[in-house]
Design an enzyme around this catalytic site. Structure first.
Site, short mmCIF file in Angstrom:
data_model
loop_
_atom_site.label_atom_id
_atom_site.label_comp_id
_atom_site.label_asym_id
_atom_site.label_seq_id
_atom_site.Cartn_x
_atom_site.Cartn_y
_atom_site.Cartn_z
N ASP A 1 0.87 -1.17 0.00
CA ASP A 1 0.00 0.00 0.00
C ASP A 1 0.91 1.22 0.00
OD1 ASP A 1 -3.20 0.55 0.96
OD2 ASP A 1 -1.80 2.22 1.18
N LEU B 1 -8.44 -1.27 -4.69
CA LEU B 1 -7.97 0.12 -4.79
C LEU B 1 -9.14 1.05 -5.08
CD1 LEU B 1 -4.96 -1.02 -6.94
CD2 LEU B 1 -4.75 0.03 -4.68
N THR C 1 -14.15 -1.34 -7.08
CA THR C 1 -15.31 -0.92 -7.88
C THR C 1 -14.81 0.09 -8.90
OG1 THR C 1 -16.74 -1.14 -5.96
CG2 THR C 1 -17.59 0.16 -7.80
N ARG D 1 -21.91 -4.96 0.07
CA ARG D 1 -21.96 -4.85 1.53
C ARG D 1 -20.89 -3.89 2.03
NH1 ARG D 1 -23.12 -11.32 2.09
NH2 ARG D 1 -25.15 -11.26 1.08
N LYS E 1 -21.79 -5.00 -10.40
CA LYS E 1 -21.55 -4.14 -9.24
C LYS E 1 -22.05 -2.71 -9.51
CE LYS E 1 -19.70 -2.27 -5.57
NZ LYS E 1 -20.36 -2.36 -4.26
N ASN F 1 -25.15 -0.82 -7.49
CA ASN F 1 -24.98 0.44 -6.76
C ASN F 1 -25.81 1.57 -7.36
OD1 ASN F 1 -23.18 -1.11 -5.37
ND2 ASN F 1 -21.67 0.51 -5.16
N SER G 1 -29.27 1.03 -6.02
CA SER G 1 -29.24 1.25 -4.58
C SER G 1 -29.10 2.74 -4.25
CB SER G 1 -28.08 0.43 -4.01
OG SER G 1 -28.03 0.59 -2.64
N LYS H 1 -50.86 10.75 -11.62
CA LYS H 1 -51.71 11.63 -10.81
C LYS H 1 -51.20 11.64 -9.36
CE LYS H 1 -55.19 9.82 -8.99
NZ LYS H 1 -55.44 9.14 -7.71
P1 NAD Z 1 -9.63 3.06 0.83
O1 NAD Z 1 -9.39 4.41 0.26
O2 NAD Z 1 -9.92 2.93 2.28
O3 NAD Z 1 -8.39 2.10 0.51
C1 NAD Z 1 -7.69 2.12 -0.69
C2 NAD Z 1 -6.23 1.88 -0.39
O4 NAD Z 1 -5.52 1.80 -1.63
C3 NAD Z 1 -5.58 3.01 0.43
O5 NAD Z 1 -4.98 2.47 1.58
C4 NAD Z 1 -4.55 3.61 -0.54
O6 NAD Z 1 -3.38 4.06 0.10
C5 NAD Z 1 -4.26 2.42 -1.44
N1 NAD Z 1 -3.71 2.77 -2.75
C6 NAD Z 1 -4.13 3.71 -3.63
N2 NAD Z 1 -3.38 3.69 -4.74
C7 NAD Z 1 -2.46 2.73 -4.57
C8 NAD Z 1 -1.38 2.22 -5.36
N3 NAD Z 1 -1.11 2.72 -6.58
N4 NAD Z 1 -0.65 1.21 -4.85
C9 NAD Z 1 -0.91 0.70 -3.63
N5 NAD Z 1 -1.90 1.14 -2.82
C10 NAD Z 1 -2.66 2.14 -3.29
O7 NAD Z 1 -10.83 2.43 -0.03
P2 NAD Z 1 -11.77 1.20 0.37
O8 NAD Z 1 -12.95 1.69 1.17
O9 NAD Z 1 -10.94 0.07 0.90
O10 NAD Z 1 -12.36 0.81 -1.06
C11 NAD Z 1 -11.60 0.08 -2.02
C12 NAD Z 1 -12.55 -0.27 -3.17
O11 NAD Z 1 -13.64 -1.06 -2.69
C13 NAD Z 1 -13.16 0.97 -3.84
O12 NAD Z 1 -13.20 0.79 -5.22
C14 NAD Z 1 -14.55 1.04 -3.21
O13 NAD Z 1 -15.48 1.68 -4.05
C15 NAD Z 1 -14.88 -0.46 -3.03
N6 NAD Z 1 -15.85 -0.76 -1.97
C16 NAD Z 1 -15.78 -0.13 -0.76
C17 NAD Z 1 -16.72 -0.45 0.24
C18 NAD Z 1 -16.66 0.21 1.59
O14 NAD Z 1 -17.62 0.03 2.38
N7 NAD Z 1 -15.61 0.93 1.94
C19 NAD Z 1 -17.72 -1.41 -0.01
C20 NAD Z 1 -17.76 -2.05 -1.26
C21 NAD Z 1 -16.80 -1.73 -2.23
#
Ligand code: NAD
Length: 297
Positions: free
Chosen positions: A31, A65, A93, A120, A168, A172, A175, A237
Site C-alpha cells: 500500500d 484500490l 469498484t 456490503r 456491481k 450500486n 441502490s 396523478k
Molecule cells: P480506501 O481508500 O480505504 O483504501 C484504498 C487503499 O488503496 C488506500 O490504503 C490507498 O493508500 C491504497 N492505494 C491507492 N493507490 C495505490 C497504489 N497505486 N498502490 C498501492 N496502494 C494504493 O478504499 P476502500 O474503502 O478500501 O475501497 C476500495 C474499493 O472497494 C473501492 O473501489 C470502493 O469503491 C470499493 N468498496 C468499498 C466499500 C466500503 O464500504 N468501503 C464497499 C464495497 C466496495
C-alpha cells in the site's frame, strides 16, 4: 497454503487480507501508506516495497484500490514481475470498460484475470461475509473459489469476463437511487405530520419498501403483460399530488419530480392507459434492446 499478493490495504483491503492470512495463506501486501502496511504486518502479513515486488511468485494477486487509474497504475507497475501462472483478482469498484482494458493488458502477458467487486460494507469485510460479484472464465472462478470463500459468504458468477464489474455498477446505481428516493419520501412523510416509524413499517410491506423487482415487475412487464394492474395515468396523478404537497411544505423532491416527468414522457408516447411498469418497456425500446416488452406499435 498459497502465496498471495494483496495490493491496497485500506478500509476494505486490510481486513480482507487478514482473512486470507487466517485462512492459512502467506499474504504479501503493498500500500502507498506506511501505516496500512504496519497494520498488515501486525496481523501476520508480509510487506513489500512495491506492487512489483509483492506480486513476485504469487499464485493469486488481489487488488482493492479506490478507482480504475490506481488499478491500471498497479498493473503497469507489475507487468514485468507478474508470472503467467498468477491469477489476478480485481476486487475494486471501477468502470467496467477499465476492467476490460486491464483484462486485455494482462492477457497480452498471458496472465488470467477475474473481476470480483464486492457488495456490503467494511463490517462484512471483517467478518468474511461480503457479497462477491464474480466475472471470468469458469475455470478461473473455480480456481479462485477457495480464496474467495475466505472473503465472502455469497459468491455469484455474474456470467463471464467483465460481468462482475458490470453487475456491481448496476447494483450500486439502483441502490443509490433508492437511497435518495427513500430520503425524499421519509422527509415528506415527517413534514406532513406522519409518524416516521409507522411510515417505515407500512412501506416495508409495499412495493415502495420491497422494491418493484420483488413485487410488481414479475407479473406484469417481465411477463410481457402491460395490461393495467395499476394504470400509469393514475401513478402520474399520485406523483403529482406528492410533488405538489412537497412544494407546499418546502421539501426537495428531485427524484419525485423526475419520476413524474418520466411518466409524462410515457403518456406522450400513448402509454398512459398501460400498467405503470411499462416505463421499463419504454426505456428498453429507447435503448434499442431487441424484443420489446409488449409496447404498442
Ligand atoms: P480506501 O481508500 O480505504 O483504501 C484504498 C487503499 O488503496 C488506500 O490504503 C490507498 O493508500 C491504497 N492505494 C491507492 N493507490 C495505490 C497504489 N497505486 N498502490 C498501492 N496502494 C494504493 O478504499 P476502500 O474503502 O478500501 O475501497 C476500495 C474499493 O472497494 C473501492 O473501489 C470502493 O469503491 C470499493 N468498496 C468499498 C466499500 C466500503 O464500504 N468501503 C464497499 C464495497 C466496495
Amino acid at each position: 497454503m498459497a502465496k498471495i499478493a494483496f495490493i491496497g490495504l485500506g478500509t476494505m483491503g486490510l481486513p480482507m487480507a487478514h482473512n486470507l492470512i487466517k485462512g492459512g495463506h502467506e499474504v504479501t501486501g503493498f500500500d502507498l501508506q506506511a501505516a496500512a502496511l504496519e497494520k498488515h504486518l501486525s496481523v501476520g502479513g508480509k510487506a513489500a516495497k512495491s506492487a512489483a515486488e509483492a506480486v513476485k511468485g504469487a499464485e493469486f494477486v488481489f487488488t482493492m484500490l479506490p478507482v480504475g487509474k490506481h488499478v491500471k497504475a498497479v498493473v503497469d507497475n507489475c507487468l514485468e514481475t507478474l508470472s503467467s501462472s498468477s491469477l489476478f483478482i480485481e476486487m475494486s469498484t471501477i468502470h467496467p470498460f477499465e476492467t476490460d482494458e486491464i483484462r486485455s493488458l494482462l492477457g497480452k502477458r498471458g496472465v488470467r484475470m477475474i473481476d470480483a467487486p464486492v457488495g456490503r460494507t467494511s463490517e462484512h469485510a471483517y467478518t468474511g461475509s461480503l457479497l462477491i460479484m464474480a466475472g471470468g472464465e469458469k475455470t478461473n472462478l473455480e480456481i479462485a473459489g477457495p480464496v474467495l470463500e475466505l472473503l465472502g459468504d455469497t459468491i455469484i458468477d455474474c456470467g463471464g469476463p467483465g460481468m462482475g464489474s458490470r453487475m456491481k455498477i448496476i447494483n450500486n446505481f439502483l441502490s443509490n437511487m433508492i437511497n435518495v428516493a427513500t430520503a425524499e419520501a421519509l422527509t415528506l412523510a415527517e413534514a406532513i405530520g406522519l409518524d416516521r416509524n409507522l411510515a417505515i413499517n407500512l412501506m416495508s410491506g409495499t412495493a415502495a419498501g420491497k422494491g418493484h423487482m420483488a413485487t410488481t415487475y414479475p407479473n406484469k412487464v417481465l411477463k410481457n403483460d402491460l395490461s393495467p394492474a395499476f394504470m400509469l395515468d393514475l401513478a402520474h396523478k399520485d406523483q403529482g399530488l406528492a410533488v405538489d404537497l412537497a412544494k407546499s411544505v418546502h421539501v426537495m423532491t428531485p427524484m419525485g419530480t423526475i419520476t413524474k416527468e418520466v411518466y409524462e414522457l410515457a403518456q406522450s408516447r400513448g402509454l398512459g392507459k398501460f400498467d405503470w411498469t411499462c416505463v421499463y418497456a419504454m426505456m428498453r425500446e429507447q435503448a434499442g434492446i431487441k424484443a420489446p416488452l409488449g409496447l404498442p406499435k
